[in-house]
Design an enzyme around this catalytic site. Structure first.
Site, PDB file in Angstrom:
ATOM      1  N   GLU A 117      -1.803   4.799  -0.378  1.00  0.00           N
ATOM      2  CA  GLU A 117      -2.166   4.081   0.861  1.00  0.00           C
ATOM      3  C   GLU A 117      -3.649   4.308   1.112  1.00  0.00           C
ATOM      4  O   GLU A 117      -4.246   5.238   0.549  1.00  0.00           O
ATOM      5  CB  GLU A 117      -1.308   4.556   2.037  1.00  0.00           C
ATOM      6  CG  GLU A 117       0.077   3.917   2.021  1.00  0.00           C
ATOM      7  CD  GLU A 117       0.995   4.335   3.161  1.00  0.00           C
ATOM      8  OE1 GLU A 117       1.877   3.564   3.469  1.00  0.00           O
ATOM      9  OE2 GLU A 117       0.817   5.427   3.718  1.00  0.00           O
ATOM     10  N   HIS A 245      -2.784  -1.241  13.625  1.00  0.00           N
ATOM     11  CA  HIS A 245      -2.471  -1.449  12.212  1.00  0.00           C
ATOM     12  C   HIS A 245      -3.129  -2.754  11.778  1.00  0.00           C
ATOM     13  O   HIS A 245      -3.025  -3.765  12.472  1.00  0.00           O
ATOM     14  CB  HIS A 245      -0.957  -1.522  12.000  1.00  0.00           C
ATOM     15  CG  HIS A 245      -0.557  -1.316  10.577  1.00  0.00           C
ATOM     16  ND1 HIS A 245      -0.767  -2.261   9.604  1.00  0.00           N
ATOM     17  CD2 HIS A 245       0.002  -0.260   9.947  1.00  0.00           C
ATOM     18  CE1 HIS A 245      -0.332  -1.793   8.439  1.00  0.00           C
ATOM     19  NE2 HIS A 245       0.137  -0.571   8.628  1.00  0.00           N
ATOM     20  N   ARG A 290      -8.050   2.837   8.023  1.00  0.00           N
ATOM     21  CA  ARG A 290      -7.315   1.852   8.801  1.00  0.00           C
ATOM     22  C   ARG A 290      -8.126   1.242   9.956  1.00  0.00           C
ATOM     23  O   ARG A 290      -8.060   0.042  10.201  1.00  0.00           O
ATOM     24  CB  ARG A 290      -6.080   2.553   9.361  1.00  0.00           C
ATOM     25  CG  ARG A 290      -5.000   1.645   9.749  1.00  0.00           C
ATOM     26  CD  ARG A 290      -3.791   2.452  10.109  1.00  0.00           C
ATOM     27  NE  ARG A 290      -2.880   2.550   8.985  1.00  0.00           N
ATOM     28  CZ  ARG A 290      -1.660   3.046   9.088  1.00  0.00           C
ATOM     29  NH1 ARG A 290      -1.229   3.500  10.242  1.00  0.00           N
ATOM     30  NH2 ARG A 290      -0.874   3.086   8.049  1.00  0.00           N
ATOM     31  N   HIS A 351      -0.443   0.159  17.033  1.00  0.00           N
ATOM     32  CA  HIS A 351       0.506   0.779  16.110  1.00  0.00           C
ATOM     33  C   HIS A 351       0.844   2.225  16.465  1.00  0.00           C
ATOM     34  O   HIS A 351       2.003   2.611  16.467  1.00  0.00           O
ATOM     35  CB  HIS A 351      -0.116   0.719  14.711  1.00  0.00           C
ATOM     36  CG  HIS A 351       0.757   1.247  13.616  1.00  0.00           C
ATOM     37  ND1 HIS A 351       2.026   0.755  13.379  1.00  0.00           N
ATOM     38  CD2 HIS A 351       0.550   2.208  12.671  1.00  0.00           C
ATOM     39  CE1 HIS A 351       2.562   1.387  12.341  1.00  0.00           C
ATOM     40  NE2 HIS A 351       1.686   2.291  11.914  1.00  0.00           N
ATOM     41  N   ARG A 386      -5.747   8.144  12.621  1.00  0.00           N
ATOM     42  CA  ARG A 386      -4.721   8.792  11.789  1.00  0.00           C
ATOM     43  C   ARG A 386      -4.721   8.276  10.354  1.00  0.00           C
ATOM     44  O   ARG A 386      -4.802   7.066  10.122  1.00  0.00           O
ATOM     45  CB  ARG A 386      -3.347   8.536  12.413  1.00  0.00           C
ATOM     46  CG  ARG A 386      -2.196   9.178  11.691  1.00  0.00           C
ATOM     47  CD  ARG A 386      -0.911   8.922  12.445  1.00  0.00           C
ATOM     48  NE  ARG A 386      -0.601   7.512  12.444  1.00  0.00           N
ATOM     49  CZ  ARG A 386       0.129   6.912  11.513  1.00  0.00           C
ATOM     50  NH1 ARG A 386       0.620   7.599  10.508  1.00  0.00           N
ATOM     51  NH2 ARG A 386       0.380   5.618  11.595  1.00  0.00           N
TER      52      ARG A 386
HETATM   53  C1  SIN Z   1       2.721   1.419   7.007  1.00  0.00           C
HETATM   54  O1  SIN Z   1       3.729   1.367   6.311  1.00  0.00           O
HETATM   55  O2  SIN Z   1       1.713   0.766   6.809  1.00  0.00           O
HETATM   56  C2  SIN Z   1       2.713   2.330   8.178  1.00  0.00           C
HETATM   57  C3  SIN Z   1       2.511   3.701   7.703  1.00  0.00           C
HETATM   58  C4  SIN Z   1       1.903   4.535   8.781  1.00  0.00           C
HETATM   59  O3  SIN Z   1       1.571   4.026   9.838  1.00  0.00           O
HETATM   60  O4  SIN Z   1       1.697   5.724   8.525  1.00  0.00           O
END
Ligand code: SIN
Length: 518
Positions: A117, A245, A290, A351, A386
């Site tokens: 990620e 998000h 993010r 989010h 975060r």
């Molecule tokens: C996601 O699956 O993008 C959310 C994961 C997260 O917010 O940690």
């Protein structure tokens, strides 16, 4: 009246972990949630995964990624707890004990399929397809249901935390340090308000995304825990850092999370003409932190006049997409979008709250006998922004620590003082549901338009005028109205929105997910 050793408010991963850890010590736990279903929580909808450990990974590497994403505001001792204890806790609780069926590389191997990620320097995230939270929540609830020390209460809404100074009938209790002794709880089916006394209360009530018009969060995320803790005298910090998000499905039926792990697996953000515009905003393009990606999309949308950006994973094989991302595939397909052949229209949405009730490494707040864990709490791990997939881990680690320590505390010290408190006074006036609906819309639109991704003094001032007035009005009718879950939620929603707004007004520096264009 009910008495318990430990009251846990909220049944997501943090609440479940706290209940499990406390019950293991042999104390009685009351685990309650306002929904009629125990599994309804932010955890249930978490898609991406939970941090474990990657190849050549180490706690200091994870800590460095968390701190880099957190924009210089992470509390290092808390980050160390998470990065050192987290993977061990996942192994012991989720893998060995609960046997959560995380995806493996292939059927014949026990090697986990770790995903990537944004802002993670290695692949270290365990997942179960794209419904990781559901797999964890289900496994937890099955285990808790078998535990004789855990009593479950659903369809019950905590109204207020009880404290010595607010609720005791003994005037001398005013001189005691701020202390929580349980909660007033509305039993939704009967309308009866129960007084629940607890030696320790653990708030695990989740987030607050619903105070914004567009959010990835389920309806229960109305900031109940923040508002209750605030009223009880708990310190709430970093409230301005609400994470947006970057990628949620743009569709008239509402927002739906499109997991960051899509980008981790190679999906690209682009314009309708195929430009990978995120490269203009950050060298890591679609895989930038993010907050940067969310603002990049926002900025690009303003410049281009487009109502959404596109996220494309269609270069991967259709079978692989359907197996790896079944939840997202099915949801999009039900709305006429075939993600194996076409890009997904996406926009940012509220989010995650990086701030919350200020707690230490054992989840203790400044109010004695009151702890907070999970999204409602602020341990300092997330700083101003975060890192993806840290939230389930934080809920697991802090839930376990807080549950265990609270239980030990109740066993060690004999008498926990419970004073006599005044009986609940039932008011009778009915509230027109249209008023509640319109007030919610005012809160959500105000927060989205004026306290959203990009903030300015003028927007914040305007929001302050609106919300201050609305807050007074809601308090006026709250005082006379028949108590109900929706009324409690509205009162909490406006107070939580104000807490975010006031923190944003005070913080003149752009950092992480608090961004002021002035
Ligand atoms: C996601 O699956 O993008 C959310 C994961 C997260 O917010 O940690």
């Amino acid at each position: 009246m009910t008495k318990t050793d430990i009251l846990v408010i909220g049944s997501g991963i943090a609440g479940c972990a706290a209940a499990r850890a406390a019950a293991k010590k042999g104390v009685d736990v009351l685990l309650m949630t306002r929904d009629s279903s125990l599994e309804e929580s932010n955890t249930f909808y978490a898609q991406g995964g939970i941090i474990f450990r990657g190849d050549n990974d180490a706690p200091h590497k994870l800590a460095a990624d968390i701190i880099a994403a957190g924009a210089g505001l992470c509390y290092e001792p808390a980050v160390r707890v998470l990065s050192e204890e987290g993977p061990r806790c996942v192994q012991e609780v989720l893998i060995d004990e609960l046997q959560v069926p995380f995806d493996v590389v292939d059927e014949s191997s026990d090697e986990y399929d770790l995903t990537a990620e944004a802002a993670h320097s290695v692949r270290r995230i365990l997942h179960y397809k794209d419904v990781t939270g559901r797999a964890i929540e289900t496994a937890f609830l099955q285990a808790l249901a078998k535990n004789p020390h855990i009593h479950i209460l659903t369809n019950a809404t905590a109204i207020d935390l009880l404290t010595l100074s607010h609720h005791s009938l003994n005037p001398l209790d005013t001189y005691e340090p701020p202390t929580c002794i349980g909660a007033h709880v509305l039993i939704n089916e009967t309308g009866v308000v129960d007084t629940v006394f607890a030696k320790e209360t653990i708030l695990a009530s989740g987030g607050l995304g619903r105070v914004f018009l567009h959010t990835t969060n389920p309806p229960g995320s109305r900031g109940d825990g923040i508002a209750m803790a605030y009223r009880a005298g708990a310190r709430c910090i970093n409230m301005q850092y609400v994470q947006f998000h970057p990628t949620t499905l743009f569709h008239p039926s509402g927002r739906f999370l499109i997991s960051e792990s899509l980008r981790g697996e190679g999906a690209r953000l682009m314009s309708p003409r195929g430009e990978e515009f995120m490269k203009r905003f950050h060298p890591n393009g679609s895989m930038a932190p993010r907050d940067v990606v969310a603002r990049g999309i926002h900025q690009w949308m303003i410049e281009s006049g487009e109502p959404y950006a596109l996220l494309d994973i269609s270069h991967k094989s259709p079978d692989w997409i359907r197996t790896r991302f079944p939840g997202i595939y099915e949801k999009c397909k039900s709305l006429g979008i075939d993600i194996t052949r076409e890009p997904i229209p996406v926009v940012p949405a509220a989010h995650y709250s990086c701030g919350g009730v200020s707690v230490d490494a054992l989840g203790r707040s400044n109010v004695a006998r009151l702890r907070a864990v999970g999204e409602v709490a602020c341990t300092g791990v997330h700083g101003a922004n975060r890192l993806a997939s840290t939230s389930l881990l934080e809920g697991l680690v802090w839930g376990t620590r807080a549950g265990s320590d609270a239980a030990e505390g109740t066993l060690k010290s004999g008498g926990h003082y419970f004073p006599e408190i005044a009986p609940w006074v039932y008011e009778r006036e009915t509230v027109d549901p249209a008023l509640i609906a319109q007030d919610w819309l005012t809160i959500q639109q105000t927060m989205w338009n004026y306290v959203g991704l990009v903030r300015t003094t003028k927007r914040l001032d305007r929001a302050h005028e609106i919300l201050r007035e609305l807050h007074l009005e809601i308090e006026r009718f709250y005082d006379k109205a028949a108590i109900s879950d929706s009324l409690i939620g509205l009162r909490n929603g406006v107070q939580t929105a104000l807490a975010i707004l006031l923190a944003a007004m005070e913080c003149r520096e752009s950092r992480g997910c608090h961004y002021r264009s002035d």
